[in-house]
Design an enzyme around this catalytic site. Structure first.
Site, short mmCIF file in Angstrom:
data_model
loop_
_atom_site.label_atom_id
_atom_site.label_comp_id
_atom_site.label_asym_id
_atom_site.label_seq_id
_atom_site.Cartn_x
_atom_site.Cartn_y
_atom_site.Cartn_z
N GLY A 41 0.80 -1.21 0.00
CA GLY A 41 0.00 0.00 0.00
C GLY A 41 0.83 1.26 0.00
O GLY A 41 2.03 1.24 -0.24
N SER A 42 0.16 2.34 0.31
CA SER A 42 0.79 3.66 0.24
C SER A 42 1.40 4.05 1.58
O SER A 42 1.43 3.27 2.53
CB SER A 42 -0.27 4.68 -0.16
N CYS A 43 1.82 5.29 1.65
CA CYS A 43 2.46 5.79 2.87
C CYS A 43 1.48 5.87 4.04
O CYS A 43 1.90 6.05 5.18
CB CYS A 43 3.11 7.14 2.62
#
Length: 72
Positions: A41-43
Site C-alpha cells: 500500500g501507500s504511505c
C-alpha cells in the site's frame, strides 16, 4: 509469507487484522513479531503503524525480506 495491509486491513485502536483475506484475520498484532516480504500500500500504512504504537497495540517487531521504505 504474505503482505500485511496496514491501511484498511488493521484496526489501529485494537491491533486486530480486519482483512479477511489475510492469514492472520481476526488476530491481534500487539506484541507479535511479523515476518513479511515487504509492506503493501501507500504511505498511509506508516500512519496506521504510528496509531498502533500510540494505542499500545503495535507489533513488537517487523522483519522484512525485501527493502522496505514506507513502514520503516
Amino acid at each position: 509469507m504474505s503482505l500485511c495491509p496496514f491501511w484498511g486491513g488493521v484496526d489501529p485502536s485494537t491491533g486486530e487484522v480486519m482483512d479477511r483475506h489475510y492469514p492472520l484475520a481476526g488476530q491481534r498484532l500487539g506484541g507479535a513479531v511479523l515476518v513479511l516480504p515487504s509492506g503493501r500500500g501507500s504511505c498511509s500504512g506508516s500512519g496506521v503503524l504510528l496509531e498502533l504504537i500510540l494505542s499500545g497495540n503495535a507489533p513488537a517487531a517487523l522483519v522484512f525480506s525485501e527493502l522496505e521504505e514506507i513502514l520503516t
